[in-house]
Design an enzyme around this catalytic site. Structure first.
Site, PDB file in Angstrom:
ATOM      1  N   GLU A 168      15.728  11.507  46.168  1.00 29.99           N
ATOM      2  CA  GLU A 168      14.712  11.877  47.169  1.00 29.99           C
ATOM      3  C   GLU A 168      13.562  12.488  46.381  1.00 29.99           C
ATOM      4  O   GLU A 168      13.556  13.680  46.089  1.00 29.99           O
ATOM      5  CB  GLU A 168      15.284  12.912  48.149  1.00 29.99           C
ATOM      6  CG  GLU A 168      16.460  12.413  48.974  1.00 29.99           C
ATOM      7  CD  GLU A 168      16.048  11.514  50.135  1.00 29.99           C
ATOM      8  OE1 GLU A 168      14.837  11.291  50.337  1.00 29.99           O
ATOM      9  OE2 GLU A 168      16.949  11.034  50.841  1.00 29.99           O
ATOM     10  N   CYS A 189       7.538  17.364  50.682  1.00 30.01           N
ATOM     11  CA  CYS A 189       7.528  16.004  50.148  1.00 30.01           C
ATOM     12  C   CYS A 189       6.782  15.093  51.116  1.00 30.01           C
ATOM     13  O   CYS A 189       6.186  14.099  50.713  1.00 30.01           O
ATOM     14  CB  CYS A 189       8.940  15.511  49.927  1.00 30.01           C
ATOM     15  SG  CYS A 189       9.986  15.745  51.371  1.00 30.01           S
TER      16      CYS A 189
END
Ligand code: NAD
Length: 505
Positions: free
Chosen positions: A261, A295
């Protein structure tokens, strides 16, 4: 320069201690890692000696051998208890997130809530680890799939979701029957200590082996032991593309599994039919919220040429009024960036963007809070083109605005970056929205309509494509990443027919 008032480091230290103790955690003595707060930029505690990561892996493996035989719904009881304990200590966990990472109260509480949500989801999944059955081509035979635990799962987490990322992985990994070793960000050790103490308590209350969950406070070098160990079948790593590029080939070389990720470069397209009020609100939350340190933070706006001036005007007006300050103050919406390096990278990116022909429309300045605390004004830079700097993730509240004329152009710009995490379109035109979600549309793992790029819910699978790493966590069928699949063929006849009509008599 406006001065920002913050609590003193002594006050933060006191609150951190109280919150840790409430969660049942103690601060390990030693000098391995420094816990620091971006609120004051000063150090809070010196923590722990370098842990023996190899010994932690052995201990986790031993515990796994027992844990895998505990029925999945019973493993779910432990995760249910973890969720209850987090709910009970929600404010303590949120305090630590605010102190270590600088999130404002509401976002820190939101992160703790996300942990409770994933526990709920995982408890449900603990009764639904389902495999398929398929018809066999052979008479008197049956084909089915069974799913089994993998073993020891390493969770390497980034600073900006210091608790949630661990819980996304751990809640699922535990119900799937795996043991978990957590290597938190060096920047967020206190939050990790508190969360793992809560899980230790849940395990203990159910008489389960303690080694099922461990935390190792170490740096990238210590994490290498997890990355390279054949006793760790899955490494779930959240962080920068740089980190992913370093570890992925090593995990692949030993045929381990990686769940990555990594960074995003998330854009919103604002189309001519968009509700501009809604778009402006969505953009400000995604781009300036969390001081641009998600993110999924919005890094780019791709606005139609007919409305770009209007939109930039609205955003500039809101940006100029954003309450920047200590995240411990109720009115603050933008807290500090994590460290001096984050501030410097933002300044360098702005300089480069301006050198590339961009225009700094608003923000970029530093608000003084004294010492090494870095509070920055979220910035907007209008760009004539998507240059290299725009195509890179700068982990700070910096938003580039580009313009387009046709929807095809906008989608091409949206996709023309190495990362593929989150994306959104603001439009009231259903054709455009569908086009954006279709195969020829956004190439991201998250594709939103009329909301910003950040703020995903636990029920969906979370993650992104390309250099974001391809991993999926949280909801949908993300649990499968934490298990191995076996295909079983059962013969309940008196004969032994072979598949594909092979005759071997
Ligand atoms: P980082 O890459 O500096 O560190 C992340 C973690 O990886 C830390 O625990 C660090 O110690 C460890 N690490 C770094 N290099 C390593 C190596 N060579 N071997 C093993 N471990 C190593 O990232 P950060 O600054 O903490 O976090 C910000 C980044 O994380 C941003 O790029 C952001 O987009 C990304 N992120 C992605 C997601 C997602 O779900 N896609 C979520 C949160 C953050």
């Amino acid at each position: 320069m406006t001065t920002i008032t913050t609590p003193s480091t002594a006050e933060l230290r006191e609150l951190a201690k109280k919150s840790l103790e409430a969660c049942g955690a103690t601060i390990p003595e030693g000098t391995g890692i420094t816990a620091r707060s971006p609120i004051t930029g000063e150090s809070l505690f010196e923590l722990g000696e370098t842990p023996d990561v190899a010994a932690a892996i052995d201990r986790a493996h031993e515990a796994f051998l027992q844990w895998r035989s505990v029925p999945a719904p019973v493993r779910g009881f432990v995760v249910k208890r973890l969720g209850e304990l987090i709910a009970e200590h929600k404010q303590d966990v949120a305090n630590l997130i605010t102190i270590e990472v600088g999130k404002i109260g509401s976002e820190a509480l939101g992160e703790a809530q996300e942990m409770i949500d994933i526990c709920d989801l995982a408890v449900g999944i603990s009764r639904q680890l389902d495999g398929r059955t398929m018809p066999s081509e052979r008479p008197g035979h049956r084909l089915m799939e069974t799913w089994h635990p993998l073993g020891v799962v390493a969770v390497i987490s980034a600073f900006n979701f210091p608790a949630a990322v661990w819980s996304w992985n751990t809640a699922l990994a535990l119900v799937c029957g795996d043991a978990v070793i957590w290597k938190p960000s060096e920047t967020a050790s206190l939050t990790a200590l508190a969360c793992s103490a809560l899980l230790d308590r849940a395990l203990k209350e159910h008489g389960m082996p303690a080694g099922v969950s461990q935390v190792v406070l170490t740096d990238a070098a210590g994490a290498s032991v997890l990355v390279d160990s054949p006793k760790v079948p899955l490494v779930s790593a959240t962080g920068s593309e740089r980190m992913g590029a370093q570890i992925a080939p090593r995990i692949a070389a030993r045929f381990g599994r990686a769940l990555l990720e990594l960074g995003g470069n998330n854009a919103a397209i604002v189309a001519p039919s968009a509700d501009l009020d809604l778009a402006a609100r969505g953009i400000v939350f995604s781009a300036a919220g969390t001081a641009g340190q998600r993110c999924t933070s919005m890094r780019r706006v791709i606005a139609h040429s007919s409305l770009v001036d209007d939109l930039v005007g609205r955003l500039t007006e809101v940006y100029a009024r954003l309450p920047i300050g200590s995240p411990t103050d109720d009115g603050t919406l933008v807290g500090p960036v994590i460290n001096p390096a984050a501030y410097e990278r933002m300044q360098e990116a702005i300089e480069q963007a301006v050198a590339d022909g961009g225009e700094l429309v608003v923000g970029g300045g530093r608000r003084d809070a004294g010492g090494d605390a870095f509070y920055v004004e979220p910035a907007i830079v209008r760009m004539p083109a998507q240059t290299d700097i725009v195509r890179r993730e700068t982990f700070a509240p910096l938003l580039y605005v580009l313009e387009y004329d046709t929807i095809e152009q906008a989608i091409a710009l949206q996709n023309d970056v190495p990362q593929g995490l989150s994306s959104s379109i603001f439009t009231l035109d259903q054709r455009e929205a569908e086009q954006f979600m279709a195969a020829e549309g956004s190439d991201c793992g998250i594709v939103n309509v009329n909301i910003g790029t950040s703020g995903a819910e636990i029920g969906g699978a979370f993650g992104g494509e390309k250099t974001t790493g391809g991993g999926r966590e949280s909801g949908s069928d993300a649990w499968r990443a934490y298990m191995r699949r076996a295909t079983n063929t059962i013969n309940y006849s008196h004969d032994l027919p072979l598949a594909q009509g092979v005759n071997f008599s």
